[in-house]
Design a protein around this motif. Sequence first.
Motif, PDB file in Angstrom:
ATOM      1  N   ASP A   1       0.832  -1.207   0.000  1.00  0.00           N
ATOM      2  CA  ASP A   1       0.000   0.000   0.000  1.00  0.00           C
ATOM      3  C   ASP A   1       0.867   1.258   0.000  1.00  0.00           C
ATOM      4  N   LEU A   2       1.905   1.274   0.830  1.00  0.00           N
ATOM      5  CA  LEU A   2       2.797   2.430   0.871  1.00  0.00           C
ATOM      6  C   LEU A   2       3.521   2.580  -0.466  1.00  0.00           C
ATOM      7  N   ARG A   3       4.097   1.491  -0.944  1.00  0.00           N
ATOM      8  CA  ARG A   3       4.829   1.526  -2.215  1.00  0.00           C
ATOM      9  C   ARG A   3       3.940   2.058  -3.334  1.00  0.00           C
ATOM     10  N   ASP A   4       2.725   1.533  -3.447  1.00  0.00           N
ATOM     11  CA  ASP A   4       1.818   1.979  -4.504  1.00  0.00           C
ATOM     12  C   ASP A   4       1.379   3.421  -4.281  1.00  0.00           C
ATOM     13  N   GLY A   5       1.208   3.813  -3.020  1.00  0.00           N
ATOM     14  CA  GLY A   5       0.825   5.190  -2.718  1.00  0.00           C
ATOM     15  C   GLY A   5       1.901   6.179  -3.114  1.00  0.00           C
ATOM     16  N   VAL A   6       3.165   5.849  -2.833  1.00  0.00           N
ATOM     17  CA  VAL A   6       4.270   6.732  -3.216  1.00  0.00           C
ATOM     18  C   VAL A   6       4.389   6.774  -4.736  1.00  0.00           C
ATOM     19  N   LEU A   7       4.237   5.631  -5.389  1.00  0.00           N
ATOM     20  CA  LEU A   7       4.314   5.579  -6.850  1.00  0.00           C
ATOM     21  C   LEU A   7       3.194   6.406  -7.480  1.00  0.00           C
ATOM     22  N   ASP A   8       1.976   6.292  -6.963  1.00  0.00           N
ATOM     23  CA  ASP A   8       0.860   7.098  -7.473  1.00  0.00           C
ATOM     24  C   ASP A   8       1.113   8.585  -7.256  1.00  0.00           C
ATOM     25  N   LEU A   9       1.607   8.939  -6.053  1.00  0.00           N
ATOM     26  CA  LEU A   9       1.910  10.336  -5.756  1.00  0.00           C
ATOM     27  C   LEU A   9       2.943  10.870  -6.734  1.00  0.00           C
ATOM     28  N   TRP A  10       4.026  10.142  -6.916  1.00  0.00           N
ATOM     29  CA  TRP A  10       5.115  10.573  -7.783  1.00  0.00           C
ATOM     30  C   TRP A  10       4.617  10.753  -9.219  1.00  0.00           C
ATOM     31  N   THR A  11       3.767   9.831  -9.669  1.00  0.00           N
ATOM     32  CA  THR A  11       3.206   9.928 -11.017  1.00  0.00           C
ATOM     33  C   THR A  11       2.304  11.147 -11.142  1.00  0.00           C
ATOM     34  N   ASP A  12       1.419  11.342 -10.183  1.00  0.00           N
ATOM     35  CA  ASP A  12       0.488  12.473 -10.236  1.00  0.00           C
ATOM     36  C   ASP A  12       1.217  13.807 -10.151  1.00  0.00           C
ATOM     37  N   VAL A  13       2.219  13.905  -9.274  1.00  0.00           N
ATOM     38  CA  VAL A  13       2.996  15.143  -9.151  1.00  0.00           C
ATOM     39  C   VAL A  13       3.746  15.416 -10.451  1.00  0.00           C
ATOM     40  N   SER A  14       4.368  14.387 -11.001  1.00  0.00           N
ATOM     41  CA  SER A  14       5.103  14.547 -12.268  1.00  0.00           C
ATOM     42  C   SER A  14       4.184  15.003 -13.387  1.00  0.00           C
ATOM     43  N   ASN A  15       3.037  14.373 -13.503  1.00  0.00           N
ATOM     44  CA  ASN A  15       2.108  14.709 -14.591  1.00  0.00           C
ATOM     45  C   ASN A  15       1.434  16.060 -14.405  1.00  0.00           C
ATOM     46  N   ALA A  16       1.486  16.591 -13.186  1.00  0.00           N
ATOM     47  CA  ALA A  16       0.977  17.942 -12.933  1.00  0.00           C
ATOM     48  C   ALA A  16       2.072  18.986 -13.158  1.00  0.00           C
ATOM     49  N   GLY A  17       3.254  18.531 -13.610  1.00  0.00           N
ATOM     50  CA  GLY A  17       4.349  19.461 -13.888  1.00  0.00           C
ATOM     51  C   GLY A  17       5.315  19.642 -12.744  1.00  0.00           C
ATOM     52  N   GLY A  18       5.190  18.822 -11.701  1.00  0.00           N
ATOM     53  CA  GLY A  18       6.091  18.925 -10.559  1.00  0.00           C
ATOM     54  C   GLY A  18       7.529  18.607 -10.934  1.00  0.00           C
ATOM     55  N   SER A  19       8.443  19.245 -10.254  1.00  0.00           N
ATOM     56  CA  SER A  19       9.875  19.118 -10.526  1.00  0.00           C
ATOM     57  C   SER A  19      10.465  17.999  -9.672  1.00  0.00           C
ATOM     58  N   VAL A  20      10.173  16.753 -10.038  1.00  0.00           N
ATOM     59  CA  VAL A  20      10.616  15.601  -9.252  1.00  0.00           C
ATOM     60  C   VAL A  20      11.279  14.539 -10.134  1.00  0.00           C
ATOM     61  N   GLY A  21      12.028  15.006 -11.142  1.00  0.00           N
ATOM     62  CA  GLY A  21      12.857  14.095 -11.921  1.00  0.00           C
ATOM     63  C   GLY A  21      12.293  13.598 -13.227  1.00  0.00           C
ATOM     64  N   PHE A  22      11.043  13.915 -13.516  1.00  0.00           N
ATOM     65  CA  PHE A  22      10.421  13.463 -14.750  1.00  0.00           C
ATOM     66  C   PHE A  22       9.703  14.635 -15.416  1.00  0.00           C
ATOM     67  N   VAL A  23       9.440  14.477 -16.704  1.00  0.00           N
ATOM     68  CA  VAL A  23       8.714  15.482 -17.465  1.00  0.00           C
ATOM     69  C   VAL A  23       7.419  14.829 -17.950  1.00  0.00           C
ATOM     70  N   PRO A  24       6.288  15.504 -17.797  1.00  0.00           N
ATOM     71  CA  PRO A  24       5.025  14.898 -18.234  1.00  0.00           C
ATOM     72  C   PRO A  24       4.956  14.803 -19.757  1.00  0.00           C
ATOM     73  N   PRO A  25       4.212  13.851 -20.250  1.00  0.00           N
ATOM     74  CA  PRO A  25       3.494  12.798 -19.517  1.00  0.00           C
ATOM     75  C   PRO A  25       4.437  11.662 -19.145  1.00  0.00           C
ATOM     76  N   VAL A  26       4.194  11.068 -17.990  1.00  0.00           N
ATOM     77  CA  VAL A  26       5.015   9.951 -17.532  1.00  0.00           C
ATOM     78  C   VAL A  26       4.096   8.893 -16.915  1.00  0.00           C
ATOM     79  N   ALA A  27       4.430   7.635 -17.162  1.00  0.00           N
ATOM     80  CA  ALA A  27       3.639   6.519 -16.645  1.00  0.00           C
ATOM     81  C   ALA A  27       4.262   5.986 -15.359  1.00  0.00           C
TER      82      ALA A  27
END
Length: 174
Positions: free
Chosen positions: A14-40
């Motif tokens: 649950d934690l692992r999937d929650g962090v992965l979902d958070l990271w994906t959502d932040v990235s796809n919203a344009g957050g500066s966390v190592g990826f550029v949207p769109p990212v899966a």
Amino acid sequence: MPLTFTLDPAVTPDLRDGVLDLWTDVSNAGGSVGFVPPVARETIRPELVKHLVAMAEGRTRLLVGRDEQGRVAATAFLSLNTHRLMTHWLWLYTVMVHPRHQGQGYGRDLLAAAADAARGLDGIEAIRLTCRGGLGLERFYASCGYKEVGRVPGAIRVAPGDDRDDVVMLLPLH
């Protein structure tokens, strides 16, 4: 409703999937966390695994903020230095607040919880982080007590022709 922060939570699916979902959502919203949207999610997963391995090896600590439903809403990874001359400070990585929670002061709460966690670690006197220039992040971190201590112009290439500064920030803990 404030987030509930936990340092070193049990790593469950649950934690692992929650962090992965958070990271994906932040990235796809344009957050500066190592990826550029769109990212899966599957593109981010190997980077999360690296963080989880560092946690298992005792080199990294995870701070998680959960919302009132218990969902992962914020994270920060505190990475200890292994260089014997730099063990008095740590790195703060992958600082994220879910887009649905932004604008409510949770970023400040997360940084305050990270500083409290760092103060609780033996011998830690400062937190260092880097952020991508051009987004106002350095102003946000400065408003939370961090000072800009370095800048490498154009070090981050977001896209061809879109280079950003890599900004180094420091928070003394005493």
